[in-house]
Write a protein that holds these residues in place. Structure first.
Motif, PDB file in Angstrom:
ATOM      1  N   THR A 156      -5.366 -20.268  22.450  1.00  0.00           N
ATOM      2  CA  THR A 156      -6.259 -19.575  23.381  1.00  0.00           C
ATOM      3  C   THR A 156      -7.604 -20.273  23.455  1.00  0.00           C
ATOM      4  OG1 THR A 156      -5.214 -17.433  22.946  1.00  0.00           O
ATOM      5  CG2 THR A 156      -7.440 -17.394  23.858  1.00  0.00           C
ATOM      6  N   ILE A 157      -8.184 -20.572  22.300  1.00  0.00           N
ATOM      7  CA  ILE A 157      -9.508 -21.200  22.252  1.00  0.00           C
ATOM      8  C   ILE A 157      -9.488 -22.582  22.900  1.00  0.00           C
ATOM      9  CG2 ILE A 157     -11.233 -22.178  20.684  1.00  0.00           C
ATOM     10  CD1 ILE A 157     -10.523 -19.848  18.742  1.00  0.00           C
ATOM     11  N   VAL A 158      -8.484 -23.382  22.553  1.00  0.00           N
ATOM     12  CA  VAL A 158      -8.410 -24.750  23.085  1.00  0.00           C
ATOM     13  C   VAL A 158      -8.204 -24.736  24.599  1.00  0.00           C
ATOM     14  CG1 VAL A 158      -7.066 -26.876  23.068  1.00  0.00           C
ATOM     15  CG2 VAL A 158      -7.620 -25.749  20.911  1.00  0.00           C
ATOM     16  N   ALA A 248     -11.148 -15.903  19.718  1.00  0.00           N
ATOM     17  CA  ALA A 248     -10.271 -16.079  20.870  1.00  0.00           C
ATOM     18  C   ALA A 248     -10.722 -15.210  22.041  1.00  0.00           C
ATOM     19  CB  ALA A 248      -8.829 -15.751  20.482  1.00  0.00           C
ATOM     20  N   THR A 249     -11.075 -13.964  21.748  1.00  0.00           N
ATOM     21  CA  THR A 249     -11.525 -13.055  22.806  1.00  0.00           C
ATOM     22  C   THR A 249     -12.828 -13.528  23.418  1.00  0.00           C
ATOM     23  OG1 THR A 249     -10.466 -11.200  21.664  1.00  0.00           O
ATOM     24  CG2 THR A 249     -12.087 -10.656  23.354  1.00  0.00           C
ATOM     25  N   ALA A 250     -13.724 -14.058  22.590  1.00  0.00           N
ATOM     26  CA  ALA A 250     -14.992 -14.585  23.101  1.00  0.00           C
ATOM     27  C   ALA A 250     -14.736 -15.750  24.056  1.00  0.00           C
ATOM     28  CB  ALA A 250     -15.872 -15.036  21.939  1.00  0.00           C
ATOM     29  N   ALA A 251     -13.766 -16.599  23.724  1.00  0.00           N
ATOM     30  CA  ALA A 251     -13.441 -17.743  24.588  1.00  0.00           C
ATOM     31  C   ALA A 251     -12.920 -17.269  25.939  1.00  0.00           C
ATOM     32  CB  ALA A 251     -12.415 -18.632  23.891  1.00  0.00           C
ATOM     33  N   VAL A 252     -12.033 -16.277  25.923  1.00  0.00           N
ATOM     34  CA  VAL A 252     -11.489 -15.742  27.182  1.00  0.00           C
ATOM     35  C   VAL A 252     -12.603 -15.100  28.008  1.00  0.00           C
ATOM     36  CG1 VAL A 252      -9.901 -14.065  28.201  1.00  0.00           C
ATOM     37  CG2 VAL A 252      -9.209 -15.372  26.182  1.00  0.00           C
ATOM     38  N   ALA A 253     -13.480 -14.347  27.345  1.00  0.00           N
ATOM     39  CA  ALA A 253     -14.583 -13.692  28.053  1.00  0.00           C
ATOM     40  C   ALA A 253     -15.515 -14.718  28.692  1.00  0.00           C
ATOM     41  CB  ALA A 253     -15.361 -12.797  27.096  1.00  0.00           C
ATOM     42  N   LEU A 254     -15.710 -15.851  28.015  1.00  0.00           N
ATOM     43  CA  LEU A 254     -16.600 -16.883  28.550  1.00  0.00           C
ATOM     44  C   LEU A 254     -16.022 -17.511  29.809  1.00  0.00           C
ATOM     45  CD1 LEU A 254     -19.337 -18.092  27.852  1.00  0.00           C
ATOM     46  CD2 LEU A 254     -18.162 -19.948  26.692  1.00  0.00           C
TER      47      LEU A 254
END
Length: 263
Positions: A156-158, A248-254
């Protein structure tokens, strides 16, 4: 209705940052002071000085989180007759973040209606002018949604980092002359390289200098830039990097925030 359908991307980002920082710095029971100025507003930890401040646009998302039972708010009078606003984390916030916001709303919880469903909202990338780039971005975001559902935090992050990079390249190429001028000013010689050959940080810096990105987004993007280095096993070992729901959630939110800024 789960919180994922209720909270905005900004609210999710703020809550994720609060919970993650509190966990990393062992200050989960500590109060944060709402500090505002003409140029910025943020939450400042009251005792743990090495914990970073959390940038917020204003009080509204914080007060919404209070209404959902995710933050507590209290007020203390100041010597000048004003009020100091204090916020703290609730157990509900920790549970919501840990479960990727697969959590009932406050009202549903009170009514005993608990229905959990993993939801990563779809995003509209129609503003991306290149059909080829748009197809790649849309494909990668669909993979992100699958990874979130599978608790595949590293993937998710990548993937999110790659989407953010692709969106920045696309927007800078649309304004290539201005982007090259900004690049020459920030880092002489950078303008001689093709934009799609720039490093992630260079894309962020130039986009921010051009006003494409806000200063708050630039700060958050730097964090995701570092998170994305987890693709290298050595980085994960050296930094003792922990792959969590929060990151992971922070990455999706960004990604969602960037889409809001660009569309």
């Amino acid at each position: 209705m789960p919180l994922s359908n209720v909270l905005t991307d900004t609210q999710k980002r703020i809550l994720c940052e609060i919970v993650e920082i509190a966990k990393e710095h062992s200050c989960e029971d500590e109060y944060m002071i709402y500090s505002g100025s003409k140029t910025s507003t943020s939450l400042v930890w009251t005792r743990t000085r090495d914990a970073p401040n959390i940038s917020v646009p204003n009080r509204a998302p914080l007060d919404s989180l209070v209404e959902e039972g995710l933050l507590r708010r209290s007020e203390e009078p100041t010597k000048s007759g004003g009020l100091t606003l204090l916020y703290s984390i609730t157990h509900r916030a920790k549970s919501a973040v840990a479960n990727d916001f697969d959590y009932p709303t406050h009202s549903e919880e009170q009514q005993g209606t608990i229905q959990v469903q993993a939801v990563t909202p779809p995003l509209d990338f129609s503003f991306v002018s290149s059909a080829e780039n748009r197809a790649i971005i849309e494909r990668d975001y669909e993979e992100v949604r699958s990874c979130v559902a599978a608790n595949a935090h590293k993937a998710t992050i990548v993937l999110c980092g790659g989407i953010i990079e692709a969106l920045l390249i696309e927007r800078l190429l649309e304004n290539e002359e201005d982007a090259k001028a900004a690049a020459e000013k920030l880092k002489p010689g950078l303008e001689k390289r093709d934009i799609d050959r720039w490093f992630f940080q260079e894309l962020i810096d130039v986009a921010a200098d051009m006003g494409i990105l806000s200063s708050d987004f630039k700060t958050m993007a730097y964090q995701i830039k570092d998170y994305r280095n987890v693709i290298h096993p050595g980085y994960e070992i050296r930094k003792s990097f922990e792959l969590t729901h929060v990151k992971a959630t922070a990455a999706v939110a960004l990604v969602g925030l960037l889409v809001e800024e660009l569309s």
